[in-house]
Design a protein around this motif. Structure first.
Motif, short mmCIF file in Angstrom:
data_model
loop_
_atom_site.label_atom_id
_atom_site.label_comp_id
_atom_site.label_asym_id
_atom_site.label_seq_id
_atom_site.Cartn_x
_atom_site.Cartn_y
_atom_site.Cartn_z
N PRO A 171 -19.83 22.91 57.70
CA PRO A 171 -21.04 22.29 57.51
C PRO A 171 -22.16 22.81 57.84
CG PRO A 171 -19.30 21.13 58.97
CD PRO A 171 -18.86 22.63 58.29
N ASN A 172 -22.08 24.01 58.97
CA ASN A 172 -23.47 24.53 60.04
C ASN A 172 -23.39 25.92 58.92
OD1 ASN A 172 -22.91 22.59 61.46
ND2 ASN A 172 -22.05 23.67 63.11
N ALA A 173 -22.47 25.74 57.72
CA ALA A 173 -23.51 27.38 57.36
C ALA A 173 -24.29 26.44 56.01
CB ALA A 173 -22.13 27.92 56.01
N ILE A 174 -25.48 27.12 56.52
CA ILE A 174 -26.78 26.57 55.39
C ILE A 174 -27.37 28.16 55.26
CG2 ILE A 174 -26.78 24.17 56.24
CD1 ILE A 174 -29.63 25.25 58.00
N ARG A 175 -27.03 28.72 55.37
CA ARG A 175 -27.01 29.87 54.87
C ARG A 175 -26.51 31.17 54.15
NH1 ARG A 175 -32.36 32.46 55.00
NH2 ARG A 175 -31.72 34.33 56.07
N VAL A 176 -26.37 31.23 52.91
CA VAL A 176 -24.48 31.69 52.39
C VAL A 176 -24.88 32.86 51.07
CG1 VAL A 176 -22.96 31.05 50.51
CG2 VAL A 176 -23.54 29.33 52.40
N GLY A 228 -22.65 32.12 55.23
CA GLY A 228 -21.68 31.41 55.27
C GLY A 228 -21.35 33.10 53.88
N LEU A 229 -19.71 33.04 53.17
CA LEU A 229 -20.31 33.86 52.36
C LEU A 229 -19.51 32.99 51.05
CD1 LEU A 229 -20.01 36.96 51.28
CD2 LEU A 229 -17.62 37.40 52.15
N ALA A 255 -15.81 31.63 54.43
CA ALA A 255 -15.48 31.87 53.05
C ALA A 255 -15.14 31.66 52.22
CB ALA A 255 -15.68 33.26 53.29
N VAL A 256 -15.38 31.66 50.78
CA VAL A 256 -14.55 30.53 49.88
C VAL A 256 -14.62 31.89 49.20
CG1 VAL A 256 -16.45 29.83 48.57
CG2 VAL A 256 -14.25 29.10 48.12
N TYR A 257 -13.35 31.76 47.92
CA TYR A 257 -13.25 33.34 47.51
C TYR A 257 -11.96 32.56 46.11
CZ TYR A 257 -12.75 35.30 52.10
OH TYR A 257 -13.26 35.65 52.88
#
Length: 335
Positions: A171-176, A228-229, A255-257
């Protein structure tokens, strides 16, 4: 006497009907599998390409095709060099194959190369992307020429869901970063992801990579200190998945793949169509074509099996607590 004549006529008709089948039974079919990048024979055990080709061959075996007996299987890879796909297509067609299997997320490139040279040899795409929009088929329901197969398209809503999953686990990954080609970034799927980012309060930046060069993309992610990625679905990301997941782990970046094969090399969370299922199903299209079906009349089919895979070891290394509800939904939690 008349009865003997009738029996003789029936016998003659039956022999004529069975003759093509007898010939077909003795035929050795040539099935050629072509990919834009990746290896099969030289792949290490456990490598995803080896697994996908194996899934296709298993599908053929289940339908009665055995390499070296009633079929001859050949595998060709352009090794990431676009120009070689056309060279491979020209070389393969000289040998009169029965069916071409266009593999990889770059199945479109393979199909286009063969389409430029033949409108008669059947081509089955195992994992194409927007084949109608790319001019490979007239429509998914009625391909209309010598190309058919399977589309790996998931659509904008599905891709937006992948971004939502990243938000749930981090939830803290706001720049992806959106890691993909220019073509990916401009696609309807990516437009859906960008819209979802706005709704979720995420700043999404395009980390553009070249087919075989990730230096600029990784450099941008590092300079911008992105948190994030999001990895786009394309053949180059698939073939370079070890380097991508390694980069994310080194930077401690969630990251999400797009497919489970990334989780097998330490990818955090993967959600997408089952590639092994698509390749196994592609064998069915090949079988129908060899039995006389026309590619023009075989609809291009969509994915029917989707997988959510979470790598718990990577989550632990990143200090992430995966929500229990998400773990319960996962098809597999690897370690």
């Amino acid at each position: 006497m008349k009865r003997r004549v009738v029996i003789a006529l029936i016998g003659g008709v039956m022999s004529a009907l069975w003759l093509p089948r007898a010939r077909a039974a003795g035929k050795v079919y040539r099935i050629v599998f072509v990919v834009p990048t990746g290896q099969y024979l030289d792949a290490k055990e456990g490598d995803a390409w080896k697994g996908l080709v194996t899934a296709f061959l298993q599908g053929l075996r289940e339908l009665g095709y055995v390499d070296g007996k009633n079929m001859k299987f050949e595998f060709y890879s352009a090794e990431g060099k676009f120009g070689q796909i056309d060279e491979i297509a020209a070389r393969v067609l000289v040998t009169s194959p029965d069916v071409i299997l266009a593999g990889g997320g770059g199945a479109n490139e393979v199909a286009h190369a063969f389409q430029r040279l033949t409108r008669t040899v059947p081509i089955v795409m195992a994992n194409s992307s927007d084949p109608a929009a790319q001019g490979l088929v007239a429509s998914l329901a009625h391909p209309g020429a010598n190309i058919t197969g399977f589309s790996g398209n998931t659509g904008p809503e599905f891709e937006a869901k992948r971004l939502q999953l990243l938000r749930e686990v981090a939830p803290n990954a706001i720049r992806v970063a959106y890691l993909g080609l220019k073509l990916d970034w401009e696609s309807p799927a990516a437009i859906g992801v960008r819209s979802a980012a706005e709704r979720l309060g995420i700043t999404l930046l395009h980390a553009e990579h070249a087919p075989s060069n990730y230096e600029d993309a990784f450099g941008l992610i590092t300079r911008e200190q992105l948190q994030g990625l999001f990895v786009a679905r394309n053949p180059w990301n698939f073939s370079n998945r070890r380097g991508i997941t390694g980069f994310a782990r080194d930077r401690r970046m969630p990251a999400v793949y797009p497919t489970r094969e990334f989780a097998e090399v330490a990818g955090l969370i993967c959600y997408g169509p089952s590639l092994s299922d698509l390749y196994r199903r592609a064998a069915g299209h090949v079988d129908r074509i060899l039995k006389g079906a026309k590619p023009a009349e075989l609809p291009v089919e969509q994915p029917t099996k989707f997988e959510l895979v979470i790598n718990s070891r990577t989550a632990g290394e990143l200090g992430l607590n995966i929500p229990a509800a998400l773990l319960a939904l996962a098809d597999e939690v690897t370690d």
